[in-house]
Design an enzyme around this catalytic site. Structure first.
Site, PDB file in Angstrom:
ATOM      1  N   CYS A 153       0.838  -1.193   0.000  1.00 20.51           N
ATOM      2  CA  CYS A 153       0.000   0.000   0.000  1.00 20.51           C
ATOM      3  C   CYS A 153       0.877   1.248   0.000  1.00 20.51           C
ATOM      4  O   CYS A 153       1.987   1.252   0.527  1.00 20.51           O
ATOM      5  CB  CYS A 153      -0.912  -0.010   1.226  1.00 20.51           C
ATOM      6  SG  CYS A 153      -2.081   1.380   1.282  1.00 20.51           S
ATOM      7  N   ASP A 206       0.401   3.788   1.682  1.00 17.07           N
ATOM      8  CA  ASP A 206       0.326   4.417   3.004  1.00 17.07           C
ATOM      9  C   ASP A 206       1.722   4.732   3.543  1.00 17.07           C
ATOM     10  O   ASP A 206       2.610   3.867   3.525  1.00 17.07           O
ATOM     11  CB  ASP A 206      -0.412   3.485   3.970  1.00 17.07           C
ATOM     12  CG  ASP A 206      -0.816   4.166   5.273  1.00 17.07           C
ATOM     13  OD1 ASP A 206       0.089   4.598   6.012  1.00 17.07           O
ATOM     14  OD2 ASP A 206      -2.025   4.258   5.546  1.00 17.07           O
ATOM     15  N   ARG A 219       2.835   4.952   6.400  1.00 17.91           N
ATOM     16  CA  ARG A 219       3.229   4.242   7.625  1.00 17.91           C
ATOM     17  C   ARG A 219       3.729   2.820   7.357  1.00 17.91           C
ATOM     18  O   ARG A 219       4.050   2.095   8.295  1.00 17.91           O
ATOM     19  CB  ARG A 219       2.025   4.175   8.579  1.00 17.91           C
ATOM     20  CG  ARG A 219       1.471   5.526   8.989  1.00 17.91           C
ATOM     21  CD  ARG A 219       0.108   5.377   9.645  1.00 17.91           C
ATOM     22  NE  ARG A 219      -0.880   4.832   8.703  1.00 17.91           N
ATOM     23  CZ  ARG A 219      -2.125   4.492   9.050  1.00 17.91           C
ATOM     24  NH1 ARG A 219      -2.515   4.627  10.307  1.00 17.91           N
ATOM     25  NH2 ARG A 219      -2.959   4.010   8.130  1.00 17.91           N
ATOM     26  N   HIS A 245      -2.263  -3.784   5.072  1.00 19.79           N
ATOM     27  CA  HIS A 245      -2.084  -3.373   6.472  1.00 19.79           C
ATOM     28  C   HIS A 245      -3.435  -3.080   7.107  1.00 19.79           C
ATOM     29  O   HIS A 245      -4.360  -2.586   6.460  1.00 19.79           O
ATOM     30  CB  HIS A 245      -1.177  -2.142   6.567  1.00 19.79           C
ATOM     31  CG  HIS A 245      -1.760  -0.894   5.980  1.00 19.79           C
ATOM     32  ND1 HIS A 245      -2.386   0.079   6.745  1.00 19.79           N
ATOM     33  CD2 HIS A 245      -1.837  -0.454   4.706  1.00 19.79           C
ATOM     34  CE1 HIS A 245      -2.809   1.054   5.961  1.00 19.79           C
ATOM     35  NE2 HIS A 245      -2.486   0.758   4.715  1.00 19.79           N
ATOM     36  N   CYS A 249      -6.333   0.079   6.722  1.00 19.14           N
ATOM     37  CA  CYS A 249      -6.138   0.645   5.382  1.00 19.14           C
ATOM     38  C   CYS A 249      -7.330   1.513   4.975  1.00 19.14           C
ATOM     39  O   CYS A 249      -8.480   1.048   4.934  1.00 19.14           O
ATOM     40  CB  CYS A 249      -5.960  -0.484   4.381  1.00 19.14           C
ATOM     41  SG  CYS A 249      -5.721   0.072   2.681  1.00 19.14           S
TER      42      CYS A 249
END
Length: 213
Positions: free
Chosen positions: A44, A46, A48, A100, A103
């Site tokens: 992803c 993302d 993080r 994750h 999400c």
């Protein structure tokens, strides 16, 4: 504030170079000579979920593709180009699809609120829900349903990878290539192996199994 943060990024880069060179003067020289990563990571976008840091990998060890909700879409030429290069040129031995928990893309797919252009991308995740609605709708706790949907989405992307002609051709040519599905927990930093692993196309519905024409 913005300018200070921007300058800090450049300062951090110089410190990182100094730190690497202090341990190994040839570090960047070796990297400049080419790459032979054993792993392709599809994750992803993302912020993080940094691929290398999660698994303690060094530069040159992981080839990375990231998008919203770690999707493998068969019309996505970006993803297919990365996959083709990783499998046929770099000869990676493992492909990891890593989602994750928490999400945002998957959460949006569970809801009906329009968020703009990304609605068209999220539709692919909604399709995953539709195909698994019986299991998901049976989970009364919304948070547990969310977590399970994230896992199912990863599993579906593993199968999507196996369906591609790129992976099928590699297996037909007896290339050592395994696909794995993981989910990362932002809350504690741990990876959950979903144990959805594929090394050949035997687990695929027969219509997806390519043979030489």
């Amino acid at each position: 504030m913005y300018t200070e943060f921007y300058k800090k990024l450049l300062d951090n880069n110089r410190k990182w170079v100094e730190e690497k060179l202090s341990h190994d003067q040839e570090f960047f020289t070796r990297l400049a000579n080419g790459q032979e990563p054993p792993v392709l990571w599809i994750g992803c976008a993302d912020s993080r979920v940094p691929a290398n840091e999660i698994i303690g990998a060094q530069p040159g060890e992981v080839f990375v593709h990231r998008n919203i909700a770690n999707l493998v879409v068969h019309s996505d030429m970006n993803m297919l180009s990365v996959l083709d290069y990783a499998v046929n040129i770099l000869k990676v031995r493992h492909i990891i699809v890593c989602g994750h928990y928490g999400c945002g893309g998957v959460k949006a797919a569970m809801e009906n609120t329009s968020v703009g252009l990304i609605d068209n991308w999220i539709r692919h995740i909604k399709d995953v829900y539709r195909l698994n609605k019986r299991e998901l709708n049976a989970i009364e706790d919304v948070n547990k349903r969310f977590d399970r949907f994230i896992e199912i989405n990863v599993e579906e992307q593993v199968y999507n990878l196996a369906k591609t002609s790129i992976v099928q051709n590699a297996w037909r040519n007896n290339q050592a290539l395994s696909i794995h599905g993981w989910v990362y927990a932002v809350s504690n930093g741990l990876v959950k192996d979903l144990e959805v692993n594929m090394q050949n196309n035997q687990d695929l519905f027969s219509v997806y199994q390519y043979i030489l024409g």
